[in-house]
Design an enzyme around this catalytic site. Structure first.
Site, PDB file in Angstrom:
ATOM      1  N   HIS A  82      21.700   1.756  -2.972  1.00  0.00           N
ATOM      2  CA  HIS A  82      20.521   1.673  -3.847  1.00  0.00           C
ATOM      3  C   HIS A  82      20.091   3.072  -4.269  1.00  0.00           C
ATOM      4  O   HIS A  82      20.107   3.999  -3.468  1.00  0.00           O
ATOM      5  CB  HIS A  82      19.373   0.990  -3.111  1.00  0.00           C
ATOM      6  N   ASP A 161       8.123  -8.076  -3.679  1.00  0.00           N
ATOM      7  CA  ASP A 161       8.553  -6.840  -4.347  1.00  0.00           C
ATOM      8  C   ASP A 161       8.737  -7.089  -5.838  1.00  0.00           C
ATOM      9  O   ASP A 161       8.387  -6.247  -6.659  1.00  0.00           O
ATOM     10  CB  ASP A 161       9.851  -6.290  -3.749  1.00  0.00           C
ATOM     11  N   ARG A 168       3.919  -2.230 -10.980  1.00  0.00           N
ATOM     12  CA  ARG A 168       3.993  -0.753 -10.870  1.00  0.00           C
ATOM     13  C   ARG A 168       4.576  -0.153 -12.132  1.00  0.00           C
ATOM     14  O   ARG A 168       4.154   0.897 -12.600  1.00  0.00           O
ATOM     15  CB  ARG A 168       4.877  -0.357  -9.668  1.00  0.00           C
ATOM     16  N   SER A 183       9.577  -0.869  -1.402  1.00  0.00           N
ATOM     17  CA  SER A 183      10.263  -1.662  -2.428  1.00  0.00           C
ATOM     18  C   SER A 183      11.770  -1.684  -2.159  1.00  0.00           C
ATOM     19  O   SER A 183      12.401  -2.747  -2.111  1.00  0.00           O
ATOM     20  CB  SER A 183       9.961  -1.040  -3.803  1.00  0.00           C
ATOM     21  N   LYS A 187      14.054  -4.975  -0.045  1.00  0.00           N
ATOM     22  CA  LYS A 187      15.193  -5.676  -0.667  1.00  0.00           C
ATOM     23  C   LYS A 187      16.452  -5.515   0.188  1.00  0.00           C
ATOM     24  O   LYS A 187      17.221  -6.442   0.357  1.00  0.00           O
ATOM     25  CB  LYS A 187      15.467  -5.098  -2.062  1.00  0.00           C
TER      26      LYS A 187
HETATM   27  N1  URA Z   1      14.160   1.150  -6.862  1.00  0.00           N
HETATM   28  C1  URA Z   1      13.435   0.135  -6.319  1.00  0.00           C
HETATM   29  O1  URA Z   1      13.960  -0.922  -6.009  1.00  0.00           O
HETATM   30  N2  URA Z   1      12.126   0.338  -6.140  1.00  0.00           N
HETATM   31  C2  URA Z   1      11.498   1.477  -6.469  1.00  0.00           C
HETATM   32  O2  URA Z   1      10.311   1.573  -6.273  1.00  0.00           O
HETATM   33  C3  URA Z   1      12.259   2.519  -7.037  1.00  0.00           C
HETATM   34  C4  URA Z   1      13.611   2.326  -7.231  1.00  0.00           C
END
Ligand code: URA
Length: 444
Positions: A82, A161, A168, A183, A187
């Site tokens: 990620h 989220d 956001r 966040s 995930k």
């Molecule tokens: N990626 C995400 O999933 N969340 C964030 O807040 C920033 C990048």
């Protein structure tokens, strides 16, 4: 419990109790709190931060706000990757098939664009027919069959989220260490992979502009991952200018295909090899970074990474012909060029300004329900260090119409800097693992 009191407590710089944090996330998940109250609390968190204790409860509550994908009955180590968000960051599109071609199972949940940064889901949806809304059964089936699947957030997995992320994006609350950490990690924990490689971006095209902030974010996420039993590397990588040349959804898919064919821009190709190497290490397919890199390079040279990308597209309903005929991807009605205002050397390209210009041509969202234009974006023809002469094209602008193209043109010219000396920074600035921060000035 009263939601206004929770907002007021955070506004007054008080640490929220476990009960308050779980009430917040439950209310978001069951829809019992309006967007304006969620947004007010997000802004209070943005301004006043969270302690490590609050952050770990917030992440746990968000991860448990929906179903958790159980991948434990699939053999072998499942790895996830990620990025904290950047401009021109198409690494996932190329690195996921590369590592999968090296025998590692990639199970990943991705997001849409956030603020000025792009999102993998939006990029993939520029492929005609491609489906990111997979059921859990499909996700597991594709992983079992081809060792690769990537899904968007359904209403079942980390739904809190999903809601918070969309708010956001449009309320000026993106660049917050606890909100980004919760966040991303919620995930990752909900998706069930054993190993995680995080790419925390640092610089003008990232949410974390300084190394100190990027390192703080990386450290917190590494800690959360480890506390939850994951094998995790949190890399800090340079995002002082957009990655590669393409910015914008379909344009980035084209560039990812070039990377997989071995003809992509050097910087983003190199970053794919760096991140992919850590993924192979985390997934125990290799016991050192040099060997892992050779495996990745071979997957590109022998075509197996591109073949894996094709299978991945086919599985998820997309048109695999785009691999050999990228013209099948959406293309913009208007294409103009932004030109150099004078002779000189490009010494910087402000990533955030380029990302904001991408919103002007509708490659990302300004309002929550905006429909993005997958064909829009830019191809940066000049990058940091390049010499240009007055009137030379700096970037191609792909836009839905002349008006937005010309508005973006002004923003792009403004994003280019021509004074001082170009700063040559390494791509990998350091990484966290269970032993702490590694910074090897010679190696990275
Ligand atoms: N990626 C995400 O999933 N969340 C964030 O807040 C920033 C990048």
């Amino acid at each position: 419990m009263n939601f206004i009191e929770v907002i007021e407590n955070k506004r007054n710089k008080k640490a929220l109790s476990e009960e308050e944090i779980r009430f917040f996330i439950n209310s978001v998940t069951d829809g019992s709190v309006p967007d304006y109250q969620i947004s007010a609390l997000l802004m209070a968190i943005y301004l006043n931060g969270m302690s490590d204790g609050e952050l770990s409860i917030l992440t746990d509550a968000m991860a448990k706000s929906g179903d958790r994908v159980d991948l434990s009955y699939i053999d072998g180590i499942k790895v996830d990757k990620h990025s904290s968000g950047g401009v021109g960051d198409k690494v996932t599109l190329a690195v996921a098939p590369m590592v999968s071609a090296c025998g590692l199972t990639v199970a990943k949940m991705s997001g849409r664009g956030l603020g000025f940064s792009g999102g993998t889901i939006d990029k993939l949806e520029s492929i005609p027919g491609f489906r990111t809304a997979l059921s859990e059964e499909e996700f597991v089936e594709f992983i079992k069959r081809d060792g690769i699947a990537l899904m968007g957030q359904t209403k079942n997995v980390a739904p809190a989220d999903k809601k918070i992320y969309a708010l956001r994006d449009v309320t000026g609350t993106v660049e917050s260490i606890p909100l980004i950490a919760a966040s991303i990690m919620s995930k990752k924990l909900a998706c069930g992979s054993d190993s995680i490689v995080l790419d925390v971006k640092c610089g003008s095209g990232a949410f974390m502009k300084s190394f100190e902030d990027a390192a703080a974010l990386a450290e917190k996420m590494e800690h959360i991952g480890r506390a939850n039993g994951r094998s995790i590397y949190a890399l800090i990588t340079n995002m002082d200018q957009p990655l590669g040349r393409a910015v914008g959804n379909a344009l980035e898919v084209k560039e990812a295909i070039d990377i997989l064919k071995g003809i992509g821009p050097n910087d983003v190709t190199e970053l794919c090899f760096i991140i992919g190497s850590f993924m192979l290490l985390a997934g125990k397919k290799s016991d050192n970074l040099d060997q892992a890199r050779q495996m990745l390079e071979s997957s590109v040279k022998n075509g197996s990474a591109l073949e894996k990308f094709k299978r991945f597209i086919e599985n998820q309903g997309g048109d695999p012909r785009i691999i050999h005929d990228p013209e099948l991807l959406p293309s913009a009605k208007t294409v103009i060029t932004a030109k150099a205002p004078s002779d000189g050397t490009v010494t910087s390209i402000d990533g955030e300004k380029i990302g904001t210009a991408a919103l002007t041509v509708r490659a990302g969202r300004i309002l929550k329900n905006d429909v993005i234009d997958h064909s829009s974006g830019f191809v940066l023809l000049a990058k940091t260090g390049d010499k240009v002469s007055k009137g030379q094209a700096l970037a191609e602008i792909h836009a839905p119409d002349k008006e937005t193209a010309e508005a973006a043109e002004r923003q792009i010219v403004d994003a280019y800097g021509f004074s001082g000396k170009p700063e040559a920074k390494k791509l990998l600035l350091g990484y966290f693992d269970r032993e702490g921060l590694h910074i090897d000035q010679n190696k990275y």
